[in-house]
Design a protein around this motif. Sequence first.
Motif: not given
Lengths: 374, 209
Positions: B128-130, B162, B158, B118, B155, B125-126, B132-134
């Motif tokens: 978390l997003e990654a 989540a 979080e 990343l 981090c 937030a980035k 969820r995606e990967h």
Amino acid sequence: MTTPTNPGQAYGQRLARMKAAVALEKPDRTPVISWSDAFCANHVGAPMSRFSSDLIYSGEVTARSFELLPGFDAAEMAVAEPDWVAAVFLSKMKIAGRDLPEGTPWMVDEQERIAESDYDVIAERGWFGFFVPWAQQNLGITVPSYIQQSIAARIEGTKRLAAIGVPTYTVAFGGGTPLEALSAGRTMSRFVRDLHRIPDRVQAAMDATHPQMIGVVKQAIRESPVKPFSVFVGLARSSPEFFGPKLWDRFVWPYLKSMVEAIIEEGVVANLHFDSCWDRELPRLREFPKGSCVFACDHATDIRLAKKILGDRMCIKGDVPSAMLSYGTPDEVRAYCKALIADMGDGFILSPACTMPANAKLENVMAMLEAVEA
Amino acid sequence: MSSVLSTAMADLDEDVVLAEIARLQGSGTPSLEIISALQEGMAIVGQKFEEKDYFLSELIMSAEIFNEAGKLLGTEATDAAGTLGTLVLGTVHQDVHDIGKNIVRSVLASHGVKVIDLGVDVPAAKFLEAIREHRPAAVGISCLLTTCFGNVKACIEEIDAAGLRDGLKILVGGGPLDEAAGRYVGADLVCKDAMIAVDWFKTRAAAAA
Ligand code: B12
């Protein structure tokens, strides 16, 4: 040890202590100094935005921080100049108030800012022929007027500190190796690739840069209105941790050696501020005359090994770990410093590893200061 | 398996590596076979580093070549080679040190870990997003500044909040980040170097097998 209340006397006592350590003689106690940087702003509650962008103000805040911590024998630097620090690394700085939220310490924004072809430009025009227009165009910095402002602020900062009895330990005039700026401007990974693919072009740029830098450093020392205690030679990416003997012998050592020799020739102490691990090449540093340098390490070099190898040649300075100052306890800091003082003996200056962390706990800083008092 | 390729990789000879990949591709050699030759070369690089024959600059150079080679092979092939699992990696918010992180990326990739990098100054937030995606096996957070340990802690909190921590390990590393700091930030494992993470991935794969 009581510090005289008269600033002139306090100044003299502190200076004598540092001089004795550098000369490898016995000081009345171990000197303790700090490059306090952004810590000063947090310490005295000054806005980071102004501290990061106003040279004169950074000197005022630095002096206030040292006034509150009279245990220190010197301030390593009199002012903080983040924009300039970034510029000499061919980079931009993000600073609070301008690019970052208030309170945030500055951040180097390192990107690939020079191209492979710039090696040839530097080789042809020399460093300043390249850098002055480059800094104007890419960073909006007018080099000659910036340098004027910076010198004025440093002199004022140094005087301000002297007025409260605190010597300024070092001043940076650009002493280093060309590798530092080039590897930052290219980014480390591109630069390493350049060393493998186009070593001769890289070296041509270095060879065009270095004599000019030596000239600047010598001139700055001569013209300096106050003779500096030491001149800063700051290296990190030039460390043997990054480069094996073959590359190091070609791209670091000749430049490092000639720069240090030039500083010594001018009759000032060379402040070898060497970050990262230098263990492998410590024996090389024995080539410098006895008592002419201070080897300052950042906790990546084995400081006790440095003592063993260099202790009879030069003073050693370091190395209270950053994480301990920020997150440790006063007891840990005191124990660490006491053990270090005992093992290092004379020819030693106690200081944080590199700079004081911006978020060092005040009680830990106090513990460091207490440790030098018998 | 191309010994020319693994030898050139181990010798950090970029031109030969790239030419040899092109030649192998031209003769229809499957990408995975090419990657395993590269990995073999990278293993030798790692070994030479251990033996102090190579230094950080050689690790960085090997990473550069490995990345260039990856471009020729395409992400599909390099992803498929990530048989040990996935790592989401980044330098924490407000920290821009990336030399170590980049070494971690290439060392892990060359040992069969799929790495989602990343970059630097990565906000929570980035991450978390990654995640969820990967759906990675682990998240790697690099941090070299004591002023940013709090950001690592935040981090990780979080990620916990989540509900993403289940079955996810958090690896941290970076010069001044020691064991005590690792406990402070709430990490599962403090990695003094990239090989610690490789070992973790290998142990995990062995346990699953
Ligand atoms: C090079 C360097 C820089 C370069 C960075 C270039 C870059 N692109 O990365 C520049 C000049 C930009 C820089 C800037 C700054 N730096 Co700096 N920098 C260093 C230095 C000298 C070396 C770091 C390095 O690259 N080491 C080599 C790599 C390979 O090691 P590594 O990163 O630790 O990674 C290895 C392991 O730790 C591990 N690892 C690391 N991360 C991870 C993650 C995972 C998941 C795993 C498995 C493993 C792992 O594997 C890696 C490979 O073995 C260190 C000193 C030091 N000795 O560490 C200071 C240091 C980190 N910097 C420091 C400071 C203070 C700064 C600045 C604030 C300076 C300033 N006042 O402007 C800025 C901050 C910039 C920012 N916001 O991030 C301090 C931090 C101390 C503190 N107070 O917290 C240090 C420790 C120096 C010191 N002792 O004071 N810096």
